[in-house]
Write an enzyme that holds these catalytic residues in place. Sequence first.
Site, short mmCIF file in Angstrom:
data_model
loop_
_atom_site.label_atom_id
_atom_site.label_comp_id
_atom_site.label_asym_id
_atom_site.label_seq_id
_atom_site.Cartn_x
_atom_site.Cartn_y
_atom_site.Cartn_z
N GLN A 296 40.13 42.06 45.76
CA GLN A 296 41.58 42.21 45.93
C GLN A 296 41.88 43.14 47.09
OE1 GLN A 296 43.32 44.39 42.68
NE2 GLN A 296 45.41 43.74 43.17
N GLU B 112 47.15 39.87 33.16
CA GLU B 112 46.12 40.63 32.43
C GLU B 112 46.74 41.79 31.66
OE1 GLU B 112 43.39 42.86 34.78
OE2 GLU B 112 45.08 43.92 35.66
#
Length: 395
Positions: free
Chosen positions: A124, A242
């Site tokens: 990321q 998430e």
Amino acid sequence: MNEHTNLSQFRQSVDRFVRERLPADLRQTVRQGQQSTREQLIRWHEVLAAQGWLVPHWPAEWGGRDWSVSQQMAFDEAMALGDAPELNSVTFDMIGPVLMRYGSPEQQRRFLPTIASGRQWWCQGYSEPNAGSDLASVVTRAEREGDVYVVNGSKIWTSYGQYADWIFALVRTRREGKPQEGISFLLIDMKSPGITVRPIVGVHGWVVFNEVFFDNVRVPVELRVGEENGGWTVAKSLLEFERLKLARIGENKRRMARAREVGLSRWREGRRVADWPWYRTRFADLHARLIALEANAERFVARQMAGEKIGPEVSMLKLRGSRLIQLWEELIVDALGSEAAPLSPDWLLNQPGATSQDALAGTASSRRFLARGYTIAGGSSEIQHNILAKQVLGL
Ligand SMILES: Cc1cc2nc3c(=O)[nH]c(=O)nc-3n(C[C@H](O)[C@H](O)[C@H](O)COP(=O)(O)OP(=O)(O)OC[C@H]3O[C@@H](n4cnc5c(N)ncnc54)[C@H](O)[C@@H]3O)c2cc1C
């Protein structure tokens, strides 16, 4: 059969699977609290993928099993207690679901099957030296030249960037106007000419973080997800996927099991550590917090399963779950006493007669330092407090 019986049978089948199929070397690495290699993890992904359990929370269309949140949480817990490694949520919980929602059909066909096979690793690329909590300040720029973007700048704190095949990055495509409205979301091949990955050795002695530098990196326009300058919406949606996992129930239970093991096996001044009042009080306190966290997480799971919208109050799961991990690691270190002093597990393991118990003790300080990051990554505790204060309590 009620749902509870079904879940407990399911849990038993996961327990059996992890006992039988988790490669012995990887189990040992995790038990000893060491860092797994990319090769070990990819091998484990392949075992899980063959069973259909690598991305079971994904829809069947993309290789998943449409599991409910409660089934996924039971699975994660059984995996953690069976000494399986944590899976790379950046790959399976972030970029996969983002591509399902925002990716073009070509991007979906190109990436989703490979991600579901377990052989592709993503990292990321959000944070920069001057853009963390204030993510809209990213300055890494992407200038359009015909069918490509030319990317220049750098990212930092890129977890496991050294393992990654691809990075998804927030880049600035417009400097005028509101900062959030000049950001685009790009998928970039880590093998592209002009990318340099520089590892950062953490205070724990491990390489988790990296700096990633982009020097005139050419990225085809078809690898942009969403509209040009519309990357902020895509970026923010990542955390949604998430949110319930951030309670880290399984990971907390794994720490509790370790704390118990250490308390029962270590002695201090002729008395088992687990018999000292200070240890018992702290263990009981953390256990009570874990029960409360689990009850709270179950409330959210029930709401989600009933189709209700989950609001910003879910921040409390991240806040409590991440802090609790730190408190377990602190208890483990305190229970080990001077045994936890070495910051060199590899040296310890190479000593004649060293056991995996020694290695677990040897990595205790490193793991405690590693846990420091849990209250920072994915939105720091201060930011979670702000969300709760403003959006939930209306302060
Ligand atoms: C373990 C770990 C893994 C990470 N992995 C990745 C990754 O893979 N990719 C990636 O892009 N980034 C990653 N990060 C970076 C992470 O997203 C940032 O560290 C985080 O967003 C905080 O940003 P910062 O470090 O720049 O701190 P800052 O934002 O500068 O914050 C410094 C301090 O100020 C506080 N603060 C900031 N703003 C406010 C406010 N408005 N009100 C009150 N207090 C405030 C913060 O809570 C913090 O204590 C990771 C970080 C960690 C610790």
